[in-house]
Every structure is written in structure tokens, then in C-alpha cells.
Design a protein around this motif. Structure first.
Motif, PDB file in Angstrom:
ATOM      1  N   ILE A 233       0.836  -1.040  -0.146  1.00  0.00           N
ATOM      2  CA  ILE A 233      -0.174   0.016   0.658  1.00  0.00           C
ATOM      3  C   ILE A 233       0.412   1.589   0.334  1.00  0.00           C
ATOM      4  CG2 ILE A 233      -1.860   1.567   1.087  1.00  0.00           C
ATOM      5  CD1 ILE A 233      -2.958  -1.196   2.495  1.00  0.00           C
ATOM      6  N   HIS A 234       0.288   2.204  -0.508  1.00  0.00           N
ATOM      7  CA  HIS A 234       1.614   3.560  -1.143  1.00  0.00           C
ATOM      8  C   HIS A 234      -0.361   4.573  -1.058  1.00  0.00           C
ATOM      9  CE1 HIS A 234       5.615   2.910  -1.869  1.00  0.00           C
ATOM     10  NE2 HIS A 234       4.399   1.205  -2.309  1.00  0.00           N
ATOM     11  N   GLN A 235       0.360   5.450   0.268  1.00  0.00           N
ATOM     12  CA  GLN A 235      -1.311   6.728   0.215  1.00  0.00           C
ATOM     13  C   GLN A 235      -0.583   7.957   0.366  1.00  0.00           C
ATOM     14  OE1 GLN A 235      -3.281   4.519   2.465  1.00  0.00           O
ATOM     15  NE2 GLN A 235      -2.890   5.736   4.247  1.00  0.00           N
ATOM     16  N   ARG A 236      -1.287   8.719   0.522  1.00  0.00           N
ATOM     17  CA  ARG A 236      -0.997  10.415   0.593  1.00  0.00           C
ATOM     18  C   ARG A 236      -2.364  10.757   0.583  1.00  0.00           C
ATOM     19  NH1 ARG A 236       3.842  12.940  -2.281  1.00  0.00           N
ATOM     20  NH2 ARG A 236       4.534  10.553  -2.196  1.00  0.00           N
ATOM     21  N   ASP A 237      -2.135  11.525   1.559  1.00  0.00           N
ATOM     22  CA  ASP A 237      -3.307  12.946   1.846  1.00  0.00           C
ATOM     23  C   ASP A 237      -3.206  13.950   1.176  1.00  0.00           C
ATOM     24  OD1 ASP A 237      -5.507  14.556   3.082  1.00  0.00           O
ATOM     25  OD2 ASP A 237      -4.458  14.679   4.826  1.00  0.00           O
ATOM     26  N   ILE A 238      -3.897  14.247   0.119  1.00  0.00           N
ATOM     27  CA  ILE A 238      -3.622  15.283  -1.296  1.00  0.00           C
ATOM     28  C   ILE A 238      -4.925  16.554  -0.801  1.00  0.00           C
ATOM     29  CG2 ILE A 238      -3.518  15.859  -3.457  1.00  0.00           C
ATOM     30  CD1 ILE A 238      -2.147  13.768  -2.647  1.00  0.00           C
ATOM     31  N   ALA A 239      -4.111  17.446  -0.125  1.00  0.00           N
ATOM     32  CA  ALA A 239      -4.976  18.818   0.268  1.00  0.00           C
ATOM     33  C   ALA A 239      -6.196  19.464  -1.106  1.00  0.00           C
ATOM     34  CB  ALA A 239      -3.697  19.906   0.878  1.00  0.00           C
ATOM     35  N   ALA A 240      -6.855  18.722  -1.445  1.00  0.00           N
ATOM     36  CA  ALA A 240      -7.877  19.363  -3.069  1.00  0.00           C
ATOM     37  C   ALA A 240      -8.889  18.095  -2.473  1.00  0.00           C
ATOM     38  CB  ALA A 240      -6.975  18.808  -4.606  1.00  0.00           C
ATOM     39  N   PRO A 241     -10.530  19.038  -3.262  1.00  0.00           N
ATOM     40  CA  PRO A 241     -11.324  17.923  -3.438  1.00  0.00           C
ATOM     41  C   PRO A 241     -10.859  16.563  -3.583  1.00  0.00           C
ATOM     42  CG  PRO A 241     -11.458  20.283  -4.029  1.00  0.00           C
ATOM     43  CD  PRO A 241     -10.007  19.885  -3.592  1.00  0.00           C
ATOM     44  N   SER A 242     -11.801  15.711  -3.348  1.00  0.00           N
ATOM     45  CA  SER A 242     -12.010  14.087  -3.735  1.00  0.00           C
ATOM     46  C   SER A 242     -12.660  14.608  -5.725  1.00  0.00           C
ATOM     47  CB  SER A 242     -12.771  13.267  -3.267  1.00  0.00           C
ATOM     48  OG  SER A 242     -14.082  14.175  -3.790  1.00  0.00           O
TER      49      SER A 242
ATOM     50  N   HIS B 293      -3.715  -4.397  -8.881  1.00  0.00           N
ATOM     51  CA  HIS B 293      -3.592  -3.833  -8.177  1.00  0.00           C
ATOM     52  C   HIS B 293      -4.398  -2.012  -8.648  1.00  0.00           C
ATOM     53  CE1 HIS B 293      -1.922  -1.336 -11.456  1.00  0.00           C
ATOM     54  NE2 HIS B 293      -1.662  -1.953 -12.187  1.00  0.00           N
ATOM     55  N   SER B 294      -4.908  -1.462  -7.745  1.00  0.00           N
ATOM     56  CA  SER B 294      -5.384  -0.391  -7.450  1.00  0.00           C
ATOM     57  C   SER B 294      -5.668   0.819  -7.621  1.00  0.00           C
ATOM     58  CB  SER B 294      -7.472  -0.233  -6.892  1.00  0.00           C
ATOM     59  OG  SER B 294      -7.148  -1.064  -5.538  1.00  0.00           O
ATOM     60  N   PHE B 295      -6.479   2.213  -7.796  1.00  0.00           N
ATOM     61  CA  PHE B 295      -5.491   3.387  -6.930  1.00  0.00           C
ATOM     62  C   PHE B 295      -7.127   4.007  -6.940  1.00  0.00           C
ATOM     63  CE2 PHE B 295      -2.441   4.154 -10.125  1.00  0.00           C
ATOM     64  CZ  PHE B 295      -1.307   4.801  -9.618  1.00  0.00           C
ATOM     65  N   THR B 296      -7.797   4.128  -5.502  1.00  0.00           N
ATOM     66  CA  THR B 296      -8.777   4.435  -4.615  1.00  0.00           C
ATOM     67  C   THR B 296      -8.588   6.656  -4.277  1.00  0.00           C
ATOM     68  OG1 THR B 296      -9.136   2.754  -4.269  1.00  0.00           O
ATOM     69  CG2 THR B 296     -10.920   4.584  -3.093  1.00  0.00           C
ATOM     70  N   ALA B 297     -10.123   7.531  -5.022  1.00  0.00           N
ATOM     71  CA  ALA B 297      -9.473   8.776  -4.409  1.00  0.00           C
ATOM     72  C   ALA B 297     -11.160   8.742  -3.635  1.00  0.00           C
ATOM     73  CB  ALA B 297      -9.583   9.637  -5.596  1.00  0.00           C
ATOM     74  N   THR B 298     -10.488   8.682  -2.060  1.00  0.00           N
ATOM     75  CA  THR B 298     -11.753   8.851  -0.847  1.00  0.00           C
ATOM     76  C   THR B 298     -11.158   9.752  -0.300  1.00  0.00           C
ATOM     77  OG1 THR B 298     -10.791   6.841  -0.337  1.00  0.00           O
ATOM     78  CG2 THR B 298     -12.489   7.906   1.479  1.00  0.00           C
ATOM     79  N   SER B 299     -12.491  11.075  -0.003  1.00  0.00           N
ATOM     80  CA  SER B 299     -12.392  12.038   0.100  1.00  0.00           C
ATOM     81  C   SER B 299     -13.077  11.944   2.052  1.00  0.00           C
ATOM     82  CB  SER B 299     -14.080  12.631  -0.255  1.00  0.00           C
ATOM     83  OG  SER B 299     -14.173  14.172   0.723  1.00  0.00           O
ATOM     84  N   LEU B 300     -11.305  12.872   2.866  1.00  0.00           N
ATOM     85  CA  LEU B 300     -11.107  12.977   4.403  1.00  0.00           C
ATOM     86  C   LEU B 300     -12.060  14.365   4.720  1.00  0.00           C
ATOM     87  CD1 LEU B 300      -7.388  12.453   4.096  1.00  0.00           C
ATOM     88  CD2 LEU B 300      -9.677  10.816   4.321  1.00  0.00           C
ATOM     89  N   THR B 301     -11.963  15.204   3.823  1.00  0.00           N
ATOM     90  CA  THR B 301     -12.828  16.912   3.810  1.00  0.00           C
ATOM     91  C   THR B 301     -13.042  17.335   2.727  1.00  0.00           C
ATOM     92  OG1 THR B 301     -11.447  17.894   4.384  1.00  0.00           O
ATOM     93  CG2 THR B 301     -11.433  17.216   6.486  1.00  0.00           C
TER      94      THR B 301
ATOM     95  N   ASN C 251     -11.637  19.499   1.432  1.00  0.00           N
ATOM     96  CA  ASN C 251     -10.200  20.033   0.784  1.00  0.00           C
ATOM     97  C   ASN C 251      -9.504  18.626   1.328  1.00  0.00           C
ATOM     98  OD1 ASN C 251     -11.129  22.441  -0.945  1.00  0.00           O
ATOM     99  ND2 ASN C 251     -11.871  23.085   1.233  1.00  0.00           N
ATOM    100  N   SER C 252      -9.572  17.956   1.106  1.00  0.00           N
ATOM    101  CA  SER C 252      -8.955  17.211   1.447  1.00  0.00           C
ATOM    102  C   SER C 252      -9.286  15.368   1.102  1.00  0.00           C
ATOM    103  CB  SER C 252      -8.189  16.930   2.837  1.00  0.00           C
ATOM    104  OG  SER C 252      -7.200  15.744   3.465  1.00  0.00           O
TER     105      SER C 252
ATOM    106  N   ASP D  12       3.555  11.724  -5.296  1.00  0.00           N
ATOM    107  CA  ASP D  12       3.921  12.974  -5.686  1.00  0.00           C
ATOM    108  C   ASP D  12       3.653  14.135  -7.214  1.00  0.00           C
ATOM    109  OD1 ASP D  12       5.818  12.377  -3.711  1.00  0.00           O
ATOM    110  OD2 ASP D  12       7.988  12.304  -5.648  1.00  0.00           O
ATOM    111  N   ARG D  13       3.041  13.249  -8.216  1.00  0.00           N
ATOM    112  CA  ARG D  13       2.798  13.775  -9.339  1.00  0.00           C
ATOM    113  C   ARG D  13       1.426  14.189  -8.665  1.00  0.00           C
ATOM    114  NH1 ARG D  13       3.272  15.071 -14.582  1.00  0.00           N
ATOM    115  NH2 ARG D  13       1.684  13.705 -15.788  1.00  0.00           N
ATOM    116  N   ALA D  14       0.403  13.706  -7.865  1.00  0.00           N
ATOM    117  CA  ALA D  14      -0.589  13.743  -7.686  1.00  0.00           C
ATOM    118  C   ALA D  14      -0.616  15.443  -6.825  1.00  0.00           C
ATOM    119  CB  ALA D  14      -1.445  12.684  -7.212  1.00  0.00           C
ATOM    120  N   GLU D  15       0.093  15.676  -6.335  1.00  0.00           N
ATOM    121  CA  GLU D  15       0.344  16.386  -5.268  1.00  0.00           C
ATOM    122  C   GLU D  15       0.136  17.355  -6.378  1.00  0.00           C
ATOM    123  OE1 GLU D  15       1.504  15.556  -0.819  1.00  0.00           O
ATOM    124  OE2 GLU D  15       3.353  15.359  -2.148  1.00  0.00           O
TER     125      GLU D  15
END
Length: 165
Positions: free
Chosen positions: A5-14, A84-92, A94-95, A131-134
């Protein structure tokens, strides 16, 4: 069994992070670092059943939720039994958590090639995707992934070929 697993909290809306997933394997791919790694290519648009891969890694799309999730089933290399998969999950508002999961049950030579060759390359590639996503979302944490010496050694024979594409 390998669960990676690799994950990152991205400061952007889902929805913004989800657009990155939706751009995979397209001419305007905003997630995959194709200037540094073999490009992800599919035989058609991003949809269930589309087949392709990157470099020697082959797969087809088994699940796709627009703006949220994509899952691929491995078909190669030999012995890579899993997905393998990529998933975007809303935290807030803008996160968003951008997560990559790999689950394989290696068999045959993959029991050796996964830990020695594919895992270090995979880990570097996915960290560079994050990194690119950020950067694409204007939310870089400032500390970009640094490739290990072993990854640099493994990449050396392929680096010139990737740069020419």
C-alpha cells in the motif's frame, strides 16, 4: 501473499483528485510520471475490459468508478497473480486520500523477481505518482520521493530508452 500500500493525503477536493485517476493512460495523463517511467497504455479508453500495461507489466481493467477508483487484474509477468488499484477517498471538503493498493500471490520466478526487481521499481514509481498528484493539485508537501541506490541501479539499463520516448 504480497499486500503493498502507498497512500498520500492530497490537499484537494476528491473530485479534483479523482480527475487524476480518470486521466490514466490518456494523452493528458496527469497522474502517471511517464517522462520518467514507461507510459501506461491501454488498447482503448479507460473502461472495464481495457487491456494494456506499462513496460513488462500487463493487466486489464476489472473495475472503474469514474472520479473514484480503478482496478487492474495482472496478466503478466508470469507469476503475478493478483491486482492493483488507485482509489480517491474524500477525507474533508479539501482533503482526499489517494491510495494505491497491490495484492499479488507470486508464483514461480515471480517469488524472486518481485522482491529483487519489481518491488523496488514499483515502490519508486508509485511514490512518484503520488508526488505528481500533489503537484497537479498544487498541494506539494515539499519532500519529493528520492529513489534508492538500488532502484537507480535497476533503472540504469532502461533510463535512456525511457527518455527517448
Amino acid at each position: 501473499m504480497v499486500y503493498n500500500i502507498h497512500q498520500r493525503d492530497i490537499a484537494a477536493p476528491s473530485n479534483e483528485v479523482g480527475e487524476l485517476i480518470d486521466s490514466l493512460a490518456s494523452k493528458n495523463d496527469r497522474l502517471w510520471p511517464r517522462s520518467e517511467w514507461p507510459a501506461m497504455r491501454l488498447d482503448g479508453p479507460l473502461s472495464i475490459g481495457a487491456a494494456g500495461g506499462h513496460g513488462p507489466v500487463r493487466y486489464f481493467v476489472t473495475a472503474y468508478e469514474l472520479g473514484r477508483r480503478i482496478e487492474f487484474q495482472f496478466t503478466g509477468p508470469s507469476g503475478f497473480n493478483g491486482h492493483h488499484s488507485f482509489t480517491a477517498t474524500s477525507l474533508t471538503d479539501n482533503s482526499t486520500l489517494l491510495r494505491h493498493e497491490l495484492s499479488i500471490s507470486p508464483s514461480g520466478t515471480a517469488r524472486l523477481t518481485w522482491p529483487i526487481f519489481f518491488r523496488p521499481m514499483h515502490d519508486a514509481l508509485i511514490e512518484e505518482c503520488l508526488d505528481r498528484a500533489e503537484r497537479q493539485c498544487g498541494s506539494s508537501s515539499g519532500a519529493a520521493h528520492r529513489r534508492s541506490l538500488w532502484t537507480k541501479i535497476l533503472r540504469a539499463p532502461f533510463a535512456a530508452r525511457i527518455a527517448r520516448k
